[in-house]
Design a protein around this motif. Structure first.
Motif, mmCIF file in Angstrom:
data_model
loop_
_atom_site.group_PDB
_atom_site.id
_atom_site.type_symbol
_atom_site.label_atom_id
_atom_site.label_comp_id
_atom_site.label_asym_id
_atom_site.label_seq_id
_atom_site.Cartn_x
_atom_site.Cartn_y
_atom_site.Cartn_z
ATOM 1 N N ILE A 224 19.767 16.221 74.989
ATOM 2 C CA ILE A 224 20.040 16.890 76.318
ATOM 3 C C ILE A 224 19.335 18.442 75.911
ATOM 4 N N PHE A 225 18.374 19.008 76.845
ATOM 5 C CA PHE A 225 17.901 20.402 76.652
ATOM 6 C C PHE A 225 18.129 20.887 78.156
ATOM 7 N N PHE A 226 17.957 22.440 77.817
ATOM 8 C CA PHE A 226 18.240 23.173 79.000
ATOM 9 C C PHE A 226 17.102 24.089 78.995
ATOM 10 N N GLY A 227 16.382 24.297 80.217
ATOM 11 C CA GLY A 227 15.354 25.775 80.376
ATOM 12 C C GLY A 227 15.523 26.187 81.538
ATOM 13 N N SER A 228 14.585 27.046 81.950
ATOM 14 C CA SER A 228 14.759 27.827 83.447
ATOM 15 C C SER A 228 13.649 27.202 84.280
ATOM 16 N N ILE B 130 18.043 24.540 84.463
ATOM 17 C CA ILE B 130 17.882 22.968 84.740
ATOM 18 C C ILE B 130 18.150 22.408 83.373
ATOM 19 N N GLY B 131 18.908 21.367 83.522
ATOM 20 C CA GLY B 131 19.365 20.625 82.231
ATOM 21 C C GLY B 131 18.595 18.967 82.467
ATOM 22 N N VAL B 132 18.244 18.645 81.239
ATOM 23 C CA VAL B 132 17.489 17.204 81.255
ATOM 24 C C VAL B 132 18.024 16.349 79.981
ATOM 25 N N LYS B 133 18.365 15.327 80.436
ATOM 26 C CA LYS B 133 18.890 14.137 79.446
ATOM 27 C C LYS B 133 17.922 13.191 79.598
ATOM 28 N N VAL B 134 17.530 12.747 78.272
ATOM 29 C CA VAL B 134 16.474 11.695 78.309
ATOM 30 C C VAL B 134 16.804 10.895 76.646
ATOM 31 N N PRO B 135 16.538 9.440 76.707
ATOM 32 C CA PRO B 135 16.684 8.754 75.716
ATOM 33 C C PRO B 135 15.314 9.029 74.637
ATOM 34 N N LEU C 268 25.622 28.110 71.075
ATOM 35 C CA LEU C 268 25.929 26.867 71.433
ATOM 36 C C LEU C 268 26.439 26.337 69.884
ATOM 37 N N HIS C 269 25.825 26.679 68.840
ATOM 38 C CA HIS C 269 26.288 26.001 67.592
ATOM 39 C C HIS C 269 27.559 26.646 67.320
ATOM 40 N N ASP C 270 28.010 27.718 67.773
ATOM 41 C CA ASP C 270 29.398 28.454 67.254
ATOM 42 C C ASP C 270 30.405 27.613 68.271
ATOM 43 N N LEU C 271 30.074 27.176 69.522
ATOM 44 C CA LEU C 271 31.029 26.603 70.422
ATOM 45 C C LEU C 271 31.072 25.213 69.778
ATOM 46 N N ALA C 272 30.170 24.480 69.308
ATOM 47 C CA ALA C 272 30.242 23.021 68.952
ATOM 48 C C ALA C 272 31.166 23.111 67.446
ATOM 49 N N THR C 273 30.754 24.042 66.780
ATOM 50 C CA THR C 273 31.615 24.148 65.491
ATOM 51 C C THR C 273 32.939 24.460 65.691
ATOM 52 N N LYS C 274 33.483 25.152 66.691
ATOM 53 C CA LYS C 274 34.755 25.483 67.010
ATOM 54 C C LYS C 274 35.519 24.216 67.727
ATOM 55 N N ALA C 275 34.634 23.488 68.487
ATOM 56 C CA ALA C 275 35.249 22.399 69.335
ATOM 57 C C ALA C 275 35.453 21.261 68.306
ATOM 58 N N GLY C 276 34.494 21.082 67.233
ATOM 59 C CA GLY C 276 34.909 20.106 66.200
ATOM 60 C C GLY C 276 34.886 18.832 66.385
ATOM 61 N N ARG C 277 34.087 18.249 67.663
ATOM 62 C CA ARG C 277 33.912 17.036 67.977
ATOM 63 C C ARG C 277 32.629 16.442 67.417
ATOM 64 N N ALA D 54 27.832 29.268 79.987
ATOM 65 C CA ALA D 54 28.681 28.437 80.530
ATOM 66 C C ALA D 54 28.336 27.349 81.512
ATOM 67 N N ASN D 55 27.318 27.521 82.213
ATOM 68 C CA ASN D 55 26.523 26.662 82.732
ATOM 69 C C ASN D 55 26.074 25.343 82.001
ATOM 70 N N ILE D 56 25.446 25.662 80.966
ATOM 71 C CA ILE D 56 25.151 24.666 79.684
ATOM 72 C C ILE D 56 26.392 23.892 79.392
ATOM 73 N N LYS D 57 27.388 24.462 79.033
ATOM 74 C CA LYS D 57 28.622 23.913 78.669
ATOM 75 C C LYS D 57 29.164 22.798 79.643
#
Length: 281
Positions: free
Chosen positions: A94-98, A31-36, A115-124, A150-153
């Motif tokens: 945004i966080f993800f748990g089970s 499950i993903g959660v987004k919160v201010p 996730l750190h590796d993916l974000a670094t490669k994306a460079g956004r 993959a689902n987190i992405k």
């Protein structure tokens, strides 16, 4: 691999996009959660906040660039409260748990590193942190977590932040994926790029005119100056050299940035054999 559809369920807990949003995929235990940031403590007693997981703090850096911090925790809420007290830059998480007991300390540390590796490669986004240590897991465990990853992405992008998306993945259609378009003039400027779902990608190695013509608007002049200060553009002889992928909202903006004048992208951008972008639209 043939792409397949996904069913995503978004739930606005307060009935508004300004509160807590949960995101779920069919047949997925995560499950993903987004919160201010300012509402984190309001929801701390919810079960999603009391479990292990990975999180992405999202905000702006010192130069107003997109910035993020990726972490993991055995109890998400406790770590977020710590970051509220000690990290100022972020305004949303945004966080993800089970929903079951699938994730543990080792698995969330593996996800944090990936996730750190993916974000670094994306460079956004700017990541101001050390590279997280990856847990040593069996081949089978890694395979399961890569599917979770993959689902987190997918859900992170759905929740409004493409921090893990490579620009190459945004090219609009299969017929354009191997197609590079060129924007050139007799003075020697040569832009390289391609349409994408975000507008138009200007590729590194593009040569942009330095001399600006009268039809170039102040906003373009300011953008080019900012790119130069940030190192996205460097002076190479009589041209600006583009050092990395750069996303613009349209092909016309990309052409204007390249030619330093008002320009029509659908007509200026052409394939190697001279077919204009307009013919593909």
């Amino acid at each position: 691999m043939i792409p397949f559809g996904k069913t995503i369920r978004l739930f606005l807990v307060d009935g508004t996009a300004n509160g807590l949003t949960t995101a779920e995929l069919s047949n997925w235990t995560g499950i993903g959660v987004k919160v201010p940031r300012i509402k984190v403590k309001d929801y701390g007693s919810r079960f999603e906040f009391q479990k292990p997981g990975v999180y992405i703090l999202i905000g702006k850096g010192d130069n107003n660039e997109d910035a993020a911090y990726i972490g993991e925790a055995e109890v998400i809420f406790e770590r977020l409260v710590h970051h509220i007290a000690n990290k100022d830059f972020w305004n949303e998480v945004i966080f993800f748990g089970s929903k079951d007991k699938y994730l543990n300390k080792a698995s969330v540390r593996y996800l944090e590193n990936r996730l750190h590796d993916l974000a670094t490669k994306a460079g956004r986004f700017k990541l101001d942190q050390n590279i997280p240590t990856r847990s040593e897991l069996s081949e089978a465990e890694q395979a399961e977590l890569e599917e979770f990853l993959a689902n987190i992405k997918v859900l992170t992008a759905t929740l409004g932040h493409k921090i893990f998306e490579l620009l190459e993945e945004t090219v609009e259609t299969a017929s354009l994926k191997e197609q590079t378009f060129y924007c050139q003039n007799i003075a020697g400027a040569k832009g390289l790029g391609s349409p994408s779902t975000e507008g138009f990608i200007l590729f590194p190695g593009s040569l942009l005119m330095i001399k600006e013509q009268g039809s170039l608007t102040p906003s373009f002049k300011a953008e080019r100056k900012k790119m130069l200060l940030e190192g996205t553009l460097i002076i190479q002889g009589e041209f600006y050299f583009l050092t990395k992928n750069y996303v613009l909202s349209s092909s016309s903006r990309a052409a204007s940035l390249t030619l330093a004048r008002s320009a029509s992208g659908p007509l200026e951008w052409k394939t190697e054999v001279g077919v204009p972008l307009k013919a593909f639209e």
